[in-house]
Scaffold this active site. Sequence first.
Site, PDB file in Angstrom:
ATOM      1  N   SER A  24       0.833  -1.211   0.000  1.00  0.00           N
ATOM      2  CA  SER A  24       0.000   0.000   0.000  1.00  0.00           C
ATOM      3  C   SER A  24       0.865   1.258   0.000  1.00  0.00           C
ATOM      4  O   SER A  24       0.349   2.366  -0.149  1.00  0.00           O
ATOM      5  CB  SER A  24      -0.905   0.014   1.241  1.00  0.00           C
ATOM      6  N   ARG A  53      -1.438  -5.045   6.767  1.00  0.00           N
ATOM      7  CA  ARG A  53      -2.310  -4.933   7.942  1.00  0.00           C
ATOM      8  C   ARG A  53      -3.750  -4.622   7.582  1.00  0.00           C
ATOM      9  O   ARG A  53      -4.623  -4.583   8.434  1.00  0.00           O
ATOM     10  CB  ARG A  53      -1.785  -3.870   8.890  1.00  0.00           C
ATOM     11  N   LEU A  75       8.240  -2.363   3.601  1.00  0.00           N
ATOM     12  CA  LEU A  75       7.605  -1.843   4.820  1.00  0.00           C
ATOM     13  C   LEU A  75       8.401  -0.674   5.359  1.00  0.00           C
ATOM     14  O   LEU A  75       9.616  -0.613   5.182  1.00  0.00           O
ATOM     15  CB  LEU A  75       7.644  -2.904   5.914  1.00  0.00           C
ATOM     16  N   TYR A 100      17.541   6.407  12.386  1.00  0.00           N
ATOM     17  CA  TYR A 100      17.044   5.890  11.104  1.00  0.00           C
ATOM     18  C   TYR A 100      18.095   4.997  10.427  1.00  0.00           C
ATOM     19  O   TYR A 100      17.820   3.852  10.059  1.00  0.00           O
ATOM     20  CB  TYR A 100      16.664   7.068  10.196  1.00  0.00           C
ATOM     21  N   LYS A 114      18.154   0.829  10.041  1.00  0.00           N
ATOM     22  CA  LYS A 114      18.246   0.233   8.699  1.00  0.00           C
ATOM     23  C   LYS A 114      19.453  -0.715   8.619  1.00  0.00           C
ATOM     24  O   LYS A 114      19.370  -1.812   8.075  1.00  0.00           O
ATOM     25  CB  LYS A 114      18.370   1.324   7.625  1.00  0.00           C
ATOM     26  N   LEU A 171      13.683   8.966  -2.111  1.00  0.00           N
ATOM     27  CA  LEU A 171      12.756   8.423  -3.112  1.00  0.00           C
ATOM     28  C   LEU A 171      11.959   9.561  -3.741  1.00  0.00           C
ATOM     29  O   LEU A 171      11.332  10.351  -3.028  1.00  0.00           O
ATOM     30  CB  LEU A 171      11.789   7.431  -2.462  1.00  0.00           C
ATOM     31  N   ARG A 175       3.612  14.871   3.323  1.00  0.00           N
ATOM     32  CA  ARG A 175       4.828  14.906   4.138  1.00  0.00           C
ATOM     33  C   ARG A 175       5.601  16.152   3.734  1.00  0.00           C
ATOM     34  O   ARG A 175       6.422  16.112   2.813  1.00  0.00           O
ATOM     35  CB  ARG A 175       5.701  13.659   3.904  1.00  0.00           C
TER      36      ARG A 175
HETATM   37  N1  LIG Z   1      11.085   8.103   1.580  1.00  0.00           N
HETATM   38  C1  LIG Z   1      12.350   8.057   1.209  1.00  0.00           C
HETATM   39  O1  LIG Z   1      12.898   9.011   0.613  1.00  0.00           O
HETATM   40  C2  LIG Z   1      13.168   6.792   1.449  1.00  0.00           C
HETATM   41  C3  LIG Z   1      14.507   6.770   1.075  1.00  0.00           C
HETATM   42  C4  LIG Z   1      15.242   5.578   1.250  1.00  0.00           C
HETATM   43  C5  LIG Z   1      14.624   4.464   1.795  1.00  0.00           C
HETATM   44  N2  LIG Z   1      13.297   4.525   2.186  1.00  0.00           N
HETATM   45  C6  LIG Z   1      12.703   3.320   2.770  1.00  0.00           C
HETATM   46  O2  LIG Z   1      11.983   2.638   1.754  1.00  0.00           O
HETATM   47  C7  LIG Z   1      10.906   1.891   2.339  1.00  0.00           C
HETATM   48  C8  LIG Z   1       9.613   2.183   1.584  1.00  0.00           C
HETATM   49  O3  LIG Z   1       9.372   3.567   1.620  1.00  0.00           O
HETATM   50  P1  LIG Z   1       7.987   4.148   1.046  1.00  0.00           P
HETATM   51  O4  LIG Z   1       8.130   5.624   1.067  1.00  0.00           O
HETATM   52  O5  LIG Z   1       7.619   3.445  -0.215  1.00  0.00           O
HETATM   53  O6  LIG Z   1       6.994   3.687   2.221  1.00  0.00           O
HETATM   54  P2  LIG Z   1       5.516   4.214   2.536  1.00  0.00           P
HETATM   55  O7  LIG Z   1       4.889   4.853   1.359  1.00  0.00           O
HETATM   56  O8  LIG Z   1       5.579   5.005   3.798  1.00  0.00           O
HETATM   57  O9  LIG Z   1       4.769   2.820   2.811  1.00  0.00           O
HETATM   58  C9  LIG Z   1       5.079   2.076   3.939  1.00  0.00           C
HETATM   59  C10 LIG Z   1       4.380   0.746   3.957  1.00  0.00           C
HETATM   60  O10 LIG Z   1       4.583   0.173   5.265  1.00  0.00           O
HETATM   61  C11 LIG Z   1       3.326  -0.106   5.862  1.00  0.00           C
HETATM   62  N3  LIG Z   1       3.322   0.216   7.285  1.00  0.00           N
HETATM   63  C12 LIG Z   1       3.678   1.373   7.870  1.00  0.00           C
HETATM   64  N4  LIG Z   1       3.460   1.304   9.200  1.00  0.00           N
HETATM   65  C13 LIG Z   1       2.953   0.078   9.444  1.00  0.00           C
HETATM   66  C14 LIG Z   1       2.508  -0.586  10.620  1.00  0.00           C
HETATM   67  N5  LIG Z   1       2.547   0.002  11.819  1.00  0.00           N
HETATM   68  N6  LIG Z   1       2.047  -1.843  10.514  1.00  0.00           N
HETATM   69  C15 LIG Z   1       2.009  -2.443   9.307  1.00  0.00           C
HETATM   70  N7  LIG Z   1       2.386  -1.867   8.153  1.00  0.00           N
HETATM   71  C16 LIG Z   1       2.862  -0.618   8.224  1.00  0.00           C
HETATM   72  C17 LIG Z   1       2.328   0.814   5.167  1.00  0.00           C
HETATM   73  O11 LIG Z   1       1.038   0.246   5.305  1.00  0.00           O
HETATM   74  P3  LIG Z   1      -0.290   1.178   5.484  1.00  0.00           P
HETATM   75  O12 LIG Z   1      -0.597   1.684   4.111  1.00  0.00           O
HETATM   76  O13 LIG Z   1      -1.293   0.248   6.031  1.00  0.00           O
HETATM   77  O14 LIG Z   1       0.110   2.297   6.418  1.00  0.00           O
HETATM   78  C18 LIG Z   1       2.856   0.835   3.745  1.00  0.00           C
HETATM   79  O15 LIG Z   1       2.416  -0.291   3.040  1.00  0.00           O
HETATM   80  C19 LIG Z   1      10.873   2.295   3.817  1.00  0.00           C
HETATM   81  O16 LIG Z   1      11.494   1.309   4.579  1.00  0.00           O
HETATM   82  C20 LIG Z   1      11.688   3.582   3.861  1.00  0.00           C
HETATM   83  O17 LIG Z   1      12.324   3.770   5.106  1.00  0.00           O
HETATM   84  C21 LIG Z   1      12.566   5.652   2.003  1.00  0.00           C
END
Ligand SMILES: NC(=O)c1ccc[n+]([C@@H]2O[C@H](COP(=O)([O-])OP(=O)(O)OC[C@H]3O[C@@H](n4cnc5c(N)ncnc54)[C@H](OP(=O)(O)O)[C@@H]3O)[C@@H](O)[C@H]2O)c1
Length: 279
Positions: free
Chosen positions: A64, A89, A129, A180, A184, A207, A215
């Site tokens: 999601s 979830r 996740l 963070y 990781k 990303l 955000r």
């Molecule tokens: N944002 C960046 O610039 C960046 C850079 C490098 C790496 N990352 C990493 O890349 C990964 C993916 O990032 P993203 O931005 O695609 O993630 P995202 O859009 O925030 O999505 C996170 C996913 O994790 C699930 N999740 C969050 N909290 C949860 C909980 N308490 N219980 C169960 N599921 C939960 C969410 O489910 P729901 O929809 O149900 O909430 C969603 O499916 C992350 O690990 C992030 O740290 C991000």
Amino acid sequence: MSRPASLSAAAAAGVAALVAALLLLQPEDVGQGASVSMAETESLRKLREDFRMQNKSVFILGASGETGRVLLKEILEQGLFSKVTLIGRRKLTLDEEAYKNVNQEVVDFEKLDDYASAFQGHDVGFCCLGTTRKKAGAEGFVRVDRDYVLKSAELAKSGGCKHFNLLSSKGADKSSNFLYLQVKGEVEARVEELKFDRYSIFRPGVLLCDRQESRPGEWLVRKFFGSLPESWASGHSVPVITVVRAMLNNAVRPSDKKKELLDNKAIHDLGKADDSLKP
Ligand SMILES: NC(=O)c1ccc[n+]([C@@H]2O[C@H](COP(=O)([O-])OP(=O)(O)OC[C@H]3O[C@@H](n4cnc5c(N)ncnc54)[C@H](OP(=O)(O)O)[C@@H]3O)[C@@H](O)[C@H]2O)c1
């Protein structure tokens, strides 16, 4: 929240995110299994065909989210797997015809042992996740990004998963002073201890996506990278679609390495490798 309070919260989030982005502005991590040759690019089409013939099954954690949903879409478009399961979830509404054969397992991440069956019988797993400290607090962030990921990986391994793919982050380092990056790095290392036949870690920079959820901090960071020269920005950020294509291009190419570490540059190279092959 009153208007000035919400404005100062947004400003604080912006500053925090900029600090995080600056933390990512460090020399590229040294990646393994990174480069992609011209011959490999040309053979991607063939690799995909061979991969499809193997009728593998896959699960996605975090479908999601921004990366997970693009990954799901791309997996279906490329028709790489004979069975696709989402573990999350909540049940997602997937109306389009293309999604009709997608299975969904709804689990309680606080009691994952009770849902071991959801993790059984998948050849390949992708973990996208994650949450943020702002959203879940420090404890909640560790719970999701370390504990849920690790427990899911354990159950996947017991369930027969051969190739586990972890979306981590540029700068991941278990000895970092920053929560963070420390979390990781720690989760990367602890998943490695599970000894999957193949374990691929992706460490993207910021990303780039049109995030559905608001955000402000990330928005500011994207603007910041947008203002940098292209060559510099691409060293520290990457579009989500490129990450997803890198994950899939990597998955279809056979490897005898037990562990692969793909840094931001490797993700760019591999994720764009098939541009010429797209219809
Ligand atoms: N944002 C960046 O610039 C960046 C850079 C490098 C790496 N990352 C990493 O890349 C990964 C993916 O990032 P993203 O931005 O695609 O993630 P995202 O859009 O925030 O999505 C996170 C996913 O994790 C699930 N999740 C969050 N909290 C949860 C909980 N308490 N219980 C169960 N599921 C939960 C969410 O489910 P729901 O929809 O149900 O909430 C969603 O499916 C992350 O690990 C992030 O740290 C991000």
